[in-house]
Design an enzyme around this catalytic site. Structure first.
Site, mmCIF file in Angstrom:
data_model
loop_
_atom_site.group_PDB
_atom_site.id
_atom_site.type_symbol
_atom_site.label_atom_id
_atom_site.label_comp_id
_atom_site.label_asym_id
_atom_site.label_seq_id
_atom_site.Cartn_x
_atom_site.Cartn_y
_atom_site.Cartn_z
ATOM 1 N N ASP A 36 0.867 -1.236 0.149
ATOM 2 C CA ASP A 36 -0.056 -0.148 0.052
ATOM 3 C C ASP A 36 0.723 1.252 -0.093
ATOM 4 O O ASP A 36 1.817 1.438 0.426
ATOM 5 C CB ASP A 36 -0.988 -0.039 1.259
ATOM 6 C CG ASP A 36 -1.901 -1.209 1.251
ATOM 7 O OD1 ASP A 36 -2.152 -1.733 0.298
ATOM 8 O OD2 ASP A 36 -2.836 -0.841 2.208
ATOM 9 N N ASP A 37 0.375 2.192 -0.431
ATOM 10 C CA ASP A 37 0.838 3.643 -0.599
ATOM 11 C C ASP A 37 1.713 4.180 -1.336
ATOM 12 O O ASP A 37 2.087 5.225 -1.569
ATOM 13 C CB ASP A 37 1.299 4.005 1.031
ATOM 14 C CG ASP A 37 0.127 3.787 2.202
ATOM 15 O OD1 ASP A 37 -1.060 3.370 1.769
ATOM 16 O OD2 ASP A 37 0.466 3.893 3.381
ATOM 17 N N HIS A 87 -6.162 3.285 -4.130
ATOM 18 C CA HIS A 87 -6.208 3.349 -2.589
ATOM 19 C C HIS A 87 -6.357 4.995 -2.166
ATOM 20 O O HIS A 87 -6.043 5.563 -1.381
ATOM 21 C CB HIS A 87 -4.611 3.154 -2.226
ATOM 22 C CG HIS A 87 -4.429 2.771 -0.765
ATOM 23 N ND1 HIS A 87 -5.100 2.042 0.173
ATOM 24 C CD2 HIS A 87 -3.375 3.393 0.035
ATOM 25 C CE1 HIS A 87 -4.764 1.939 1.332
ATOM 26 N NE2 HIS A 87 -3.864 2.812 1.204
ATOM 27 N N HIS A 91 -5.013 9.473 0.056
ATOM 28 C CA HIS A 91 -4.989 8.598 1.378
ATOM 29 C C HIS A 91 -6.039 9.183 2.343
ATOM 30 O O HIS A 91 -5.633 9.411 3.397
ATOM 31 C CB HIS A 91 -3.601 8.518 1.631
ATOM 32 C CG HIS A 91 -3.233 7.144 2.348
ATOM 33 N ND1 HIS A 91 -3.368 7.243 4.052
ATOM 34 C CD2 HIS A 91 -3.117 6.125 2.182
ATOM 35 C CE1 HIS A 91 -3.121 5.936 4.233
ATOM 36 N NE2 HIS A 91 -2.702 5.327 3.238
ATOM 37 N N HIS A 181 3.855 -2.282 3.174
ATOM 38 C CA HIS A 181 3.794 -0.901 2.699
ATOM 39 C C HIS A 181 5.078 -0.624 1.887
ATOM 40 O O HIS A 181 6.151 -0.507 2.631
ATOM 41 C CB HIS A 181 3.741 0.150 3.852
ATOM 42 C CG HIS A 181 2.037 0.094 4.403
ATOM 43 N ND1 HIS A 181 1.815 -0.911 5.522
ATOM 44 C CD2 HIS A 181 1.024 0.517 4.043
ATOM 45 C CE1 HIS A 181 0.701 -0.948 5.932
ATOM 46 N NE2 HIS A 181 0.289 0.447 5.129
HETATM 47 ZN ZN LIG Z 1 -2.595 3.282 2.851
#
Ligand SMILES: [Zn+2]
Length: 211
Positions: A36-37, A87, A91, A181
Site C-alpha cells: 500500500d501507499d 487506494h 489517502h 507498505h
Molecule cells: Zn494506506
C-alpha cells in the site's frame, strides 16, 4: 502512543463486513502479498526488485497523488506484471470524509490509473481500512473492496524488524491477503522482513499470487 492493530484480522470484524474481501480460499497454499501507499522512489523499486528475484507477483494499492508524482515508477509496477489497485487520491480516512468527496477522490485515482492501464481490472482498498457503510455501498458496484487477513506492522515504529517478520509469519495461513507498505516509513523493516518472509513460505511449498 502506539497505534492499536491486529496482526491477523479477527473473525468478528470480517463477519461485520462480509461483502468485503478479507482472504482467499483456505484449501490452497496460496498467499496474496499486497503493498500500500506507493508508488514512491526507492521503496517501490526495492519491492519490485525483491519480488523479481523471488519470481513472484503481487498487488500494489496506489495513492493517486503518488501516481501523478511518479508516473514512471507506476509504469514499472505495471510492466513487471503486478496488479494495481486504487487506494484513493489523497489517502483519505473514510470515517472522516463525506461520501461524495470519498467517491470523487477515488474516481480521480481511477482516471490516473486508466491513463496508464486502459484495461485495468478495478480493485479498491480503503486507507487505514476505514470505510463507512455508505461509502462501501457507493463504491461496491464498480469496485471489489479488498481488505486483509494479515497486517505486517511494517509501519509501526515500535515494532522491531525481527518481530515484524515473526508476527507476519505466525499470522499467515492458506489464502491470507497480507499487507506491507511501499512507503519510506516501512523501508527498513521491509528490506529485512520481505525477502525472509517470501523465502520462508516458498520453502514450505506456498505460491504467491496477485489479486
Ligand atoms: Zn494506506
Amino acid at each position: 502512543m502506539p497505534i492499536p492493530y491486529f496482526h491477523r484480522t479477527p473473525a468478528f470484524i470480517k463477519m461485520l463486513y462480509p461483502n468485503l474481501i478479507w482472504k482467499g480460499r483456505e484449501d490452497k497454499k496460496v498467499i496474496f502479498l499486497s503493498f500500500d501507499d506507493g508508488p514512491v522512489p526507492c521503496v517501490t523499486p526495492l519491492v519490485l526488485d525483491i519480488l523479481e528475484k523471488a519470481g513472484i507477483k503481487a498487488s500494489f494499492f496506489c495513492v493517486g497523488d503518488n501516481i501523478r508524482k511518479y508516473p514512471e515508477i507506476f509504469d514499472q509496477v505495471i510492466n513487471a506484471g503486478h496488479s494495481v489497485g486504487n487506494h484513493t487520491y489523497s489517502h483519505l480516512n473514510g470515517w472522516k470524509t463525506d461520501v461524495n468527496h470519498y467517491v470523487q477522490d477515488t474516481q480521480k485515482t481511477t482516471d490516473q490509473i486508466l491513463k496508464h492501464l486502459p484495461d485495468w481490472k478495478p480493485l479498491f482498498r480503503p486507507p487505514y481500512g476505514r470505510i463507512s457503510r455508505a461509502q462501501i455501498y457507493a463504491l461496491t458496484p464498480q469496485y471489489p473492496i479488498v481488505m486483509w487477513d494479515v497486517l505486517s506492522g511494517d509501519f509501526d515504529p515500535n515494532l522491531s524488524k525481527e518481530n515484524c517478520l515473526n508476527n507476519s509469519i505466525k499470522a499467515t495461513r492458506e489464502g491470507s491477503i497480507v499487507v506491507f507498505h511501499d512507503s519510506p516509513k516501512a523501508m527498513d523493516k521491509l528490506e529485512f522482513a520481505l525477502p525472509a518472509y517470501i523465502s520462508h513460505f516458498l520453502k514450505k511449498g506456498y505460491k504467491f499470487q496477485k489479486l
